[in-house]
Design a protein around this motif. Structure first.
Motif, PDB file in Angstrom:
ATOM      1  N   PHE A 426      -4.057  -7.515 -14.218  1.00 51.71           N
ATOM      2  CA  PHE A 426      -2.693  -7.650 -13.740  1.00 51.71           C
ATOM      3  C   PHE A 426      -2.293  -9.284 -14.514  1.00 51.71           C
ATOM      4  N   PRO A 436       4.347 -10.330  -6.075  1.00 55.60           N
ATOM      5  CA  PRO A 436       3.396 -10.366  -5.447  1.00 55.60           C
ATOM      6  C   PRO A 436       2.020 -10.620  -6.269  1.00 55.60           C
ATOM      7  N   SER A 437       1.500 -11.512  -5.731  1.00 54.88           N
ATOM      8  CA  SER A 437      -0.003 -11.512  -6.647  1.00 54.88           C
ATOM      9  C   SER A 437      -0.958 -10.903  -6.406  1.00 54.88           C
ATOM     10  N   ASP A 440      -2.779  -9.103  -3.332  1.00 58.87           N
ATOM     11  CA  ASP A 440      -1.513  -8.377  -2.321  1.00 58.87           C
ATOM     12  C   ASP A 440      -1.901  -6.660  -2.506  1.00 58.87           C
ATOM     13  N   LEU A 441      -3.153  -6.556  -3.989  1.00 57.92           N
ATOM     14  CA  LEU A 441      -2.556  -5.044  -3.800  1.00 57.92           C
ATOM     15  C   LEU A 441      -3.313  -4.283  -3.202  1.00 57.92           C
ATOM     16  N   SER A 443      -3.802  -5.124   0.136  1.00 56.01           N
ATOM     17  CA  SER A 443      -3.528  -5.722   1.110  1.00 56.01           C
ATOM     18  C   SER A 443      -3.122  -4.352   2.224  1.00 56.01           C
TER      19      SER A 443
ATOM     20  N   SER B  96      -0.293   1.119  -4.419  1.00 57.29           N
ATOM     21  CA  SER B  96      -0.346   1.251  -2.661  1.00 57.29           C
ATOM     22  C   SER B  96       1.256   1.270  -2.516  1.00 57.29           C
ATOM     23  N   SER B  98       2.730  -0.596   0.154  1.00 54.35           N
ATOM     24  CA  SER B  98       2.819  -1.743   0.982  1.00 54.35           C
ATOM     25  C   SER B  98       2.387  -2.220  -0.014  1.00 54.35           C
ATOM     26  N   TYR B  99       2.049  -2.492  -1.306  1.00 55.42           N
ATOM     27  CA  TYR B  99       2.440  -3.777  -2.409  1.00 55.42           C
ATOM     28  C   TYR B  99       3.395  -3.286  -2.966  1.00 55.42           C
ATOM     29  N   ASN B 106      10.302  -8.369  -1.785  1.00 58.32           N
ATOM     30  CA  ASN B 106      10.382  -9.695  -2.789  1.00 58.32           C
ATOM     31  C   ASN B 106      11.196 -10.177  -3.531  1.00 58.32           C
ATOM     32  N   HIS B 141      -1.771   2.016   2.877  1.00 58.68           N
ATOM     33  CA  HIS B 141      -2.110   1.656   2.268  1.00 58.68           C
ATOM     34  C   HIS B 141      -2.982   2.237   0.605  1.00 58.68           C
TER      35      HIS B 141
END
Lengths: 443, 253
Positions: A426, A436-437, A440-441, A443, B96, B98-99, B106, B141
């Motif tokens: 990454f 996002p970091s 978070d992949l 989460s 995913s 959600s990602y 963002n 997810h």
């Protein structure tokens, strides 16, 4: 050619002359040395070496008895650096200070072959040199003749090593490039289980040559997860041979992750030598600048009812090049073989070169073998999809490059290794993006 | 002021003219339905609005909130509040849902100079919106659209729309491939997003969806132009008579 060029045989002789004295089986060693001399270094006229030149080996003056110590903090740069069961070799010699072997290993043995308990040692010695073919393979012969030590993982019948074993081989040069010949023997008795991570790393941008052999012998119903990581300097020379032999219902899941190295050649094979044995060979190779990564694999179906899976994926940028040759042999006896092979390559530049070749040799009639190869760029459809949600084109491309890699990573054991490699990749592709970091992949 | 103003838009794909002088005005708060037979240019319009570059705009203009939409990259359009619910959402193994949504949300917030959501706020938002479109939280997810059924993919589009809260929603044949229960759920999600600040364009072949998402205006798109505009009753008329009359009229022009 310049007059400075060292004779080919000089390289082989220099390796053999410096060969360790602690390795077992002096007779085998002598025979292997004779084989190594007879074979010499492979040249590109040989079919197996058509796309990969090892001339650099004969043109470089190596330090064959390197004495450099591991740079301090080197372990911290590696994934799984805190593995409790850990053997660290520097230029082929065990570094006891960096290693860690707890007492309670459920009866298993992790350590040097020469220190193995007598009863086990005898069995290990009977396997040593019988899985990987030192008679015909140039670098297996050379390793068998020159290995300074042999690391061993042995797990007794029905025992399971819950914690992963990390075998780390560092190639460290001071002055001339260091040459070493790391060796590992994994032997799992019936219904035993283990997870092994084998890391080959060269610090910074050093040149060092690592010629490794890993032999894996898995008895009936045993199960081994093995990961091979090639990390660190992009100037390193990695030649790595890994050969497994699987008995009835034994299962080997092997993943190779190639990240470092100017010249990387992996010969990876498994003989499905028992009924319903299973082998998975996966790989992710990531190359840039002028890195060259050559993967030759062989899945040898010798017995009936064996499935094998192979997924090799590459991400190749700049002027880097990658080779895949995937050989699947189905012997006359191996009815009901079910073999799936794929080689997918993502190219990120106009100058990247990919060479992919499946090679199926089928001598049984009731079998299923599928194979496929792709070479391409990031697809427009998912790229547009991500952009249509507000993610800029650069970040979207990086995210999709990462996504391409993640399919291989998902199969990696243990979870910690998977996560650490994921973070590494990454960072390589998405650093500086407004994404996002990587934490978070999941989460 | 109109939120979206399309004037005499001509669009070609590989030399073939698909849109041939389309004009349309959409104000905030309105729901417009664009109906038409296959090949009339409905999906082309949706894709051009979202910024796909396989389409060549040969003449005409599109202004969005007073600015030239066609000058903006797809991501800029999204960040300024335009959302396309895809007819065929692509799957993205390895990322995913959600990602993906966090990255998108963002990116949009950053573009607009708004504070990004922290992990807690984001997770709460996802849960709330998941309820809205009755999407199983397990799908959040899973990799984007990977292994999703046709209905789940469409619901996922509306879910994304609910999370991103766009100003202009373009729904491209969101009803295709949905059974009646899924259709109702999707419609309920869309209806909950109707607001005086938001405009919605529903592109569809069939009148069925419009029973649940009742439009303020219906436009019949035939052969790259709007052949007729009217109120919601126009959809019913089309349901009964079909597109044949319009197609004949267009052919005789």
């Amino acid at each position: 050619m310049s007059t400075q060029t060292i004779q080919k045989s000089d390289f082989i002789e220099a390796c053999i002359a410096a060969g360790g004295d602690a390795a077992p089986l002096p007779k085998l060693r002598e025979e292997a040395a004779a084989a190594a001399r007879a074979l010499g270094l492979p040249h590109t006229k040989l079919e197996e070496w058509r796309n990969t030149s090892v001339r650099v080996l004969s043109e470089t003056e190596f330090d064959h008895r390197p004495s450099a110590a591991a740079p301090s903090g080197i372990l911290r740069s590696l994934p799984m650096q805190d593995a409790e069961i850990r053997l660290v070799f520097v230029n082929g010699r065990l570094d006891e200070a960096l290693s860690s072997v707890p007492r309670d290993l459920s009866g298993a043995y992790v350590g040097l072959l020469r220190n193995a308990p007598e009863s086990v040692q005898e069995r290990l010695l009977s396997v040593y040199g019988t899985v990987a073919d030192w008679r015909t393979l140039h670098f297996v012969a050379l390793n068998t003749a020159c290995a300074a030590e042999c690391a061993v993982l042995w797990v007794p019948t029905r025992a399971a090593l819950a914690r992963p074993v990390h075998i780390i081989h560092l190639g460290v040069s001071s002055g001339k490039p260091a040459a070493s010949h790391p060796r590992l023997l994994c032997m799992l008795d019936e219904a035993a289980e283990a997870t092994v991570v084998e890391t080959f790393a060269v610090p910074g941008d050093q040149v060092a040559f690592l010629n490794s052999v890993t032999e894996i012998k898995v008895a009936a119903d045993a199960r081994l997860f093995h990961s091979r990581l090639q990390l660190g300097s992009e100037k390193a020379l990695h030649i790595s041979s890994l050969q497994a032999n699987c008995a009835d219902r034994a299962k080997v899941e092997q993943t190779t992750f190639t990240y470092g190295g100017a010249l990387v050649r992996n010969d990876t094979g498994s003989v499905l030598d028992g009924e319903a044995a299973e082998t998975t060979l996966n790989a992710l190779y990531i190359a840039r600048n002028e890195q060259h990564v050559d993967n030759h694999t062989t899945l040898d179906h010798a017995k009936p009812n064996c499935p094998s899976f192979e997924m090799y994926k590459g991400i190749v940028d700049d002027k880097a090049s990658a080779v895949f040759r995937g050989r699947i042999i189905v012997r006359p006896d191996a009815q009901k073989t079910d073999s799936k092979q794929s080689n997918m390559n993502l190219i990120l530049s106009d100058d990247a070169v990919i060479n992919s070749k499946p090679q199926l040799e089928i001598f049984a009639d009731d079998v299923r073998c599928t194979h496929g190869a792709t070479i391409g760029r990031i697809d427009d459809e998912p790229l547009f999809y991500l952009r249509s949600r507000g993610i800029d084109a650069k970040a979207a491309r990086h995210l999709l490059t990462f996504a391409f890699a993640s399919e291989v990573l998902d199969a990696i054991q243990p979870e910690q290794l998977k996560n650490e490699l994921e973070a590494l990749i990454f960072a390589r592709f998405a650093a500086g993006d407004t994404l996002p970091s990587s934490d978070d992949l999941h989460s | 002021m109109n939120m979206l103003e399309i004037k005499d838009l001509h669009v070609s794909v590989e030399e073939k003219e698909i849109l041939r002088g389309l004009s349309l005005s959409v104000k905030a708060g309105e729901v417009h339905a664009i109906m038409g037979p296959n090949g009339s240019g409905k999906s082309t319009l949706a894709q051009v609005l979202a910024g796909r570059d396989d389409y060549e705009v040969t003449s005409g203009s599109v202004s969005y909130e007073g600015e030239d939409l066609l000058e903006l990259d797809p991501e800029e359009r999204a960040c300024r509040g335009l959302f396309l619910a895809f007819q065929y959402p692509v799957q993205i193994p390895g990322i995913s849902n959600s990602y993906f949504l966090k990255a998108a949300l963002n990116a949009q917030k950053k573009y607009r100079g708004e504070p990004e959501l922290d992990a807690f706020e984001f997770s709460a938002l996802l849960k709330q919106k998941a309820k809205l479109v009755e999407i199983d939280e397990a799908l959040l997810h899973r990799a984007v659209n990977e292994g999703f059924s046709g209905g789940e993919k469409k619901r996922n589009e509306i879910f994304q729309m609910a999370v991103l809260e766009p100003k202009l929603c373009v729904l491209d044949e969101t009803d295709s491939g949905l059974d009646i229960d899924a259709l109702k759920i999707v419609a309920r999600g869309v209806n909950q997003m109707r607001s005086p600040e938001r405009a919605i364009i529903v592109v569809t072949h069939y009148q069925r969806l419009l029973e649940y998402i009742v439009p303020d205006f219906v436009h019949v798109l035939v052969d790259g132009r709007i052949a007729k505009s009217g109120g919601k009753e126009l959809a019913l008329e089309l349901e009964q008579k079909g597109y044949a009359d319009f197609e004949r009229a267009a052919a005789s022009v």
